[in-house]
Design a protein around this motif. Structure first.
Motif, PDB file in Angstrom:
ATOM      1  N   ARG A  62     -13.366  95.675 -26.656  1.00  0.00           N
ATOM      2  CA  ARG A  62     -13.755  96.414 -25.230  1.00  0.00           C
ATOM      3  C   ARG A  62     -12.336  97.314 -24.835  1.00  0.00           C
ATOM      4  O   ARG A  62     -12.581  98.222 -24.246  1.00  0.00           O
ATOM      5  N   ALA A  63     -11.307  96.517 -25.005  1.00  0.00           N
ATOM      6  CA  ALA A  63      -9.895  97.230 -24.563  1.00  0.00           C
ATOM      7  C   ALA A  63      -9.951  98.406 -25.260  1.00  0.00           C
ATOM      8  O   ALA A  63      -9.271  99.449 -24.496  1.00  0.00           O
ATOM      9  N   LEU A  64     -10.041  98.439 -26.565  1.00  0.00           N
ATOM     10  CA  LEU A  64      -9.935  99.579 -27.430  1.00  0.00           C
ATOM     11  C   LEU A  64     -10.897 100.820 -26.927  1.00  0.00           C
ATOM     12  O   LEU A  64     -10.443 101.898 -26.696  1.00  0.00           O
ATOM     13  N   ILE A  65     -11.984 100.288 -26.520  1.00  0.00           N
ATOM     14  CA  ILE A  65     -12.982 101.282 -26.140  1.00  0.00           C
ATOM     15  C   ILE A  65     -12.506 101.846 -24.713  1.00  0.00           C
ATOM     16  O   ILE A  65     -12.565 103.309 -24.708  1.00  0.00           O
ATOM     17  N   CYS A  66     -11.963 101.065 -23.858  1.00  0.00           N
ATOM     18  CA  CYS A  66     -11.508 101.587 -22.618  1.00  0.00           C
ATOM     19  C   CYS A  66     -10.313 102.597 -22.850  1.00  0.00           C
ATOM     20  O   CYS A  66     -10.089 103.695 -22.212  1.00  0.00           O
ATOM     21  N   VAL A  67      -9.336 102.268 -23.608  1.00  0.00           N
ATOM     22  CA  VAL A  67      -8.182 103.215 -24.206  1.00  0.00           C
ATOM     23  C   VAL A  67      -8.757 104.612 -24.714  1.00  0.00           C
ATOM     24  O   VAL A  67      -8.083 105.606 -24.344  1.00  0.00           O
ATOM     25  N   VAL A  68      -9.783 104.545 -25.522  1.00  0.00           N
ATOM     26  CA  VAL A  68     -10.239 105.906 -26.062  1.00  0.00           C
ATOM     27  C   VAL A  68     -11.021 106.393 -24.888  1.00  0.00           C
ATOM     28  O   VAL A  68     -10.850 107.728 -24.621  1.00  0.00           O
ATOM     29  N   SER A  69     -11.831 105.824 -24.145  1.00  0.00           N
ATOM     30  CA  SER A  69     -12.501 106.531 -23.021  1.00  0.00           C
ATOM     31  C   SER A  69     -11.446 107.191 -21.928  1.00  0.00           C
ATOM     32  O   SER A  69     -11.672 108.336 -21.500  1.00  0.00           O
ATOM     33  N   THR A  71      -8.558 108.004 -22.483  1.00  0.00           N
ATOM     34  CA  THR A  71      -7.708 109.325 -23.069  1.00  0.00           C
ATOM     35  C   THR A  71      -8.699 110.400 -23.042  1.00  0.00           C
ATOM     36  O   THR A  71      -8.409 111.561 -22.791  1.00  0.00           O
ATOM     37  N   ALA A  72     -10.195 110.365 -23.266  1.00  0.00           N
ATOM     38  CA  ALA A  72     -10.953 111.321 -23.374  1.00  0.00           C
ATOM     39  C   ALA A  72     -11.266 111.805 -22.069  1.00  0.00           C
ATOM     40  O   ALA A  72     -11.380 113.199 -21.971  1.00  0.00           O
ATOM     41  N   ILE A  73     -11.008 111.119 -20.917  1.00  0.00           N
ATOM     42  CA  ILE A  73     -11.389 111.781 -19.540  1.00  0.00           C
ATOM     43  C   ILE A  73     -10.335 111.840 -18.824  1.00  0.00           C
ATOM     44  O   ILE A  73     -10.314 112.425 -17.596  1.00  0.00           O
ATOM     45  N   HIS A  74      -8.951 111.983 -19.597  1.00  0.00           N
ATOM     46  CA  HIS A  74      -7.754 112.158 -18.999  1.00  0.00           C
ATOM     47  C   HIS A  74      -7.349 111.276 -17.800  1.00  0.00           C
ATOM     48  O   HIS A  74      -6.797 111.703 -16.679  1.00  0.00           O
ATOM     49  N   ALA A  75      -7.801 109.996 -17.735  1.00  0.00           N
ATOM     50  CA  ALA A  75      -7.684 108.786 -16.812  1.00  0.00           C
ATOM     51  C   ALA A  75      -6.172 108.429 -16.997  1.00  0.00           C
ATOM     52  O   ALA A  75      -6.260 107.138 -17.575  1.00  0.00           O
ATOM     53  N   TRP A  76      -5.121 109.090 -16.798  1.00  0.00           N
ATOM     54  CA  TRP A  76      -3.838 108.492 -17.027  1.00  0.00           C
ATOM     55  C   TRP A  76      -3.470 107.199 -16.348  1.00  0.00           C
ATOM     56  O   TRP A  76      -2.924 106.110 -17.143  1.00  0.00           O
ATOM     57  N   PRO A  77      -3.613 106.781 -15.124  1.00  0.00           N
ATOM     58  CA  PRO A  77      -3.285 105.710 -14.765  1.00  0.00           C
ATOM     59  C   PRO A  77      -4.348 104.416 -15.242  1.00  0.00           C
ATOM     60  O   PRO A  77      -3.610 103.325 -15.390  1.00  0.00           O
ATOM     61  N   GLU A  78      -5.351 104.769 -15.459  1.00  0.00           N
ATOM     62  CA  GLU A  78      -6.423 103.677 -16.193  1.00  0.00           C
ATOM     63  C   GLU A  78      -6.014 103.549 -17.584  1.00  0.00           C
ATOM     64  O   GLU A  78      -5.956 102.251 -18.009  1.00  0.00           O
ATOM     65  N   PRO A 110      -3.116 118.407 -26.734  1.00  0.00           N
ATOM     66  CA  PRO A 110      -2.626 118.187 -25.503  1.00  0.00           C
ATOM     67  C   PRO A 110      -2.987 116.794 -24.977  1.00  0.00           C
ATOM     68  O   PRO A 110      -2.202 116.171 -24.112  1.00  0.00           O
ATOM     69  N   THR A 111      -4.216 116.514 -25.136  1.00  0.00           N
ATOM     70  CA  THR A 111      -4.691 115.157 -24.466  1.00  0.00           C
ATOM     71  C   THR A 111      -4.025 114.141 -25.113  1.00  0.00           C
ATOM     72  O   THR A 111      -3.551 112.984 -24.656  1.00  0.00           O
ATOM     73  N   ALA A 115      -1.449 111.096 -23.667  1.00  0.00           N
ATOM     74  CA  ALA A 115      -1.881 109.680 -23.712  1.00  0.00           C
ATOM     75  C   ALA A 115      -0.575 108.841 -24.409  1.00  0.00           C
ATOM     76  O   ALA A 115      -0.366 107.878 -24.210  1.00  0.00           O
ATOM     77  N   LEU A 116      -0.106 109.950 -25.404  1.00  0.00           N
ATOM     78  CA  LEU A 116       1.190 108.991 -26.154  1.00  0.00           C
ATOM     79  C   LEU A 116       2.278 108.995 -25.145  1.00  0.00           C
ATOM     80  O   LEU A 116       3.033 107.875 -25.449  1.00  0.00           O
ATOM     81  N   LEU A 117       2.413 109.721 -24.110  1.00  0.00           N
ATOM     82  CA  LEU A 117       3.472 109.589 -23.256  1.00  0.00           C
ATOM     83  C   LEU A 117       3.223 108.419 -22.141  1.00  0.00           C
ATOM     84  O   LEU A 117       4.242 107.708 -22.265  1.00  0.00           O
TER      85      LEU A 117
END
Length: 130
Positions: A62-69, A71-78, A110-111, A115-117
């Motif tokens: 579940r945690a990995l799913i959140c990391v991926v999602s 990143t995909a929607i550019h939710a940097w604080p989350e 770019p996305t 995420a890597l930063l």
């Protein structure tokens, strides 16, 4: 603090995932006003109590799913929060970095760079906390 049938369960799951110190820090700095307190109560009840508490997937997945999602929607604080959860659930820095790199062909470089930063800074922060 509002409570519902899944509130305490959700708060316990959140503390487990993010760690006591980070949960306390978020409560004191993010959820410290009436509007954000309501959001925090809702997240504990609905997101952590209901979604994270469901059977069928382990918390690590579940945690990995959140990391991926995130990143995909550019939710940097989350993303920062969910990367912490993913590390606490056993994903390594290398595995998470590789998962983010893999996304380059799907969501764009770019996305992934952003995420890597976020990951770089969060990983350094977590190493300093130890």
């Amino acid at each position: 603090m509002e409570t519902g049938p899944n509130s305490e369960k959700g708060r316990a799951i959140r503390r487990k995932l993010i760690g006591e110190a980070a949960a306390k820090r978020i409560d004191e700095t993010v959820h410290n006003d009436p509007i954000k307190q309501k959001f925090g109560d809702y997240a504990a009840e609905a997101v952590f109590g209901m979604f994270w508490g469901r059977p069928g997937l382990d918390m690590k997945t579940r945690a990995l799913i959140c990391v991926v999602s995130d990143t995909a929607i550019h939710a940097w604080p989350e993303l920062k929060i969910h990367l912490r959860m993913a590390r606490n659930e056993g994903w390594t820095e290398e595995e998470l970095s590789e998962a983010l790199l893999h996304m380059g062909g799907y969501v764009g470089l770019p996305t992934v760079r952003e995420a890597l930063l976020v990951a770089r800074d969060l990983f350094a922060e977590m190493r300093a906390e130890r």
